[in-house]
Scaffold this motif. Structure first.
Motif, PDB file in Angstrom:
ATOM      1  N   GLY A 128     -46.409  -7.766 -22.452  1.00 41.85           N
ATOM      2  CA  GLY A 128     -45.659  -8.352 -23.553  1.00 41.85           C
ATOM      3  C   GLY A 128     -46.347  -8.285 -24.891  1.00 41.85           C
ATOM      4  O   GLY A 128     -45.727  -8.571 -25.929  1.00 41.85           O
ATOM      5  N   LYS A 156     -39.366 -14.579 -14.186  1.00 40.83           N
ATOM      6  CA  LYS A 156     -39.626 -15.638 -15.150  1.00 40.83           C
ATOM      7  C   LYS A 156     -40.288 -15.055 -16.391  1.00 40.83           C
ATOM      8  O   LYS A 156     -40.728 -13.917 -16.412  1.00 40.83           O
ATOM      9  N   ASP A 157     -40.374 -15.868 -17.436  1.00 42.52           N
ATOM     10  CA  ASP A 157     -41.041 -15.436 -18.655  1.00 42.52           C
ATOM     11  C   ASP A 157     -42.506 -15.162 -18.370  1.00 42.52           C
ATOM     12  O   ASP A 157     -43.111 -15.772 -17.480  1.00 42.52           O
TER      13      ASP A 157
END
Length: 232
Positions: A21, A212-213
């Motif tokens: 990310g 999930k994040d």
């Protein structure tokens, strides 16, 4: 210049210097590397093609997070290729090299104890690829590197969330013992067990966060970013 930057960023990805990310800003990277933006852009686009990075809407580039299914597929391939690389390396390994490998493992153990997780991840990478590169099989090494640039960022979740544990000795010690004994079966078994046994907590954690994040690493335990700042 583009090739040099590409190789540099590959190394950073493989040794878990980026977090899934993380946004890679061309301008920031160019400034930190002391170059123009064009070769940085070219290197990043190549890493997008390699599957390590992804381009998102708005034309920004970030480190891609490998999902659980991909990780398991890559692990299966690694279970085939990495023990094979170690076996091919065996004729080129002497006691002096094994002593150096043992010193790398000592760095890993101290770093884990001190919660210096970026050093631990680097030492783990150094331990494995020091052996694999002794195979003197460049095409095999290239295949392994292509796998590691995809999973390297994911390994930033290893500490502290999926800290490796072993039922008996650390599998790196079994690798060292097998190399000293020049025992091919024990070498294969140790590399396989290091990935399966040493990675069981990691796999359990990946199963927990699937879908999930992306979690943030604790501030005092996060691997150091290439740019020296958190990605935005």
């Amino acid at each position: 210049m583009s090739s040099q930057i590409y190789l540099h960023l590959r190394q950073q990805l493989m040794s878990a210097r980026f977090h899934p990310g993380d946004r890679l800003k061309i301008r920031d990277l160019a400034q930190s590397l002391g170059t123009s933006e064009t070769p940085v852009r070219e290197a990043l686009l190549q890493l997008v093609k390699d599957g390590a990075l992804e381009m998102k809407p708005g034309y920004y580039i970030r480190v891609r997070r490998v999902n659980l299914k991909e990780y398991l597929e890559i692990r299966d391939i690694r279970l085939l290729l990495e023990p094979h690389a170690a076996l091919q390396a065996l004729p080129h390994i002497d006691d002096a090299f094994i002593d150096e490998l043992s010193a790398i493992h000592d760095v890993l153990v101290r770093a884990e104890r001190d919660k210096d997780y970026s050093t631990a991840l680097q030492a783990n990478y150094d331990f494995h690829f020091s052996v694999y590169r002794k195979s003197e099989m460049p095409h095999l090494i290239e295949m392994l590197e292509r796998l590691w640039i995809q999973i390297g960022p994911l390994l930033t979740f290893l500490y502290p969330y999926g800290h490796p544990t072993y039922d008996a000795d650390h599998q790196h010690l079994n690798v060292l013992k097998a190399l000293r004994a020049r025992d091919p079966q024990a070498i294969r078994a140790a590399f396989e067990a290091d990935l399966i046994e040493g990675g069981r907590n990691f796999l359990r954690y990946l199963e927990e966060i699937e879908g999930k994040d992306v979690p943030e690493a604790p501030d005092n335990e996060a691997p150091r970013r290439h740019t020296g700042r958190r990605a935005g």
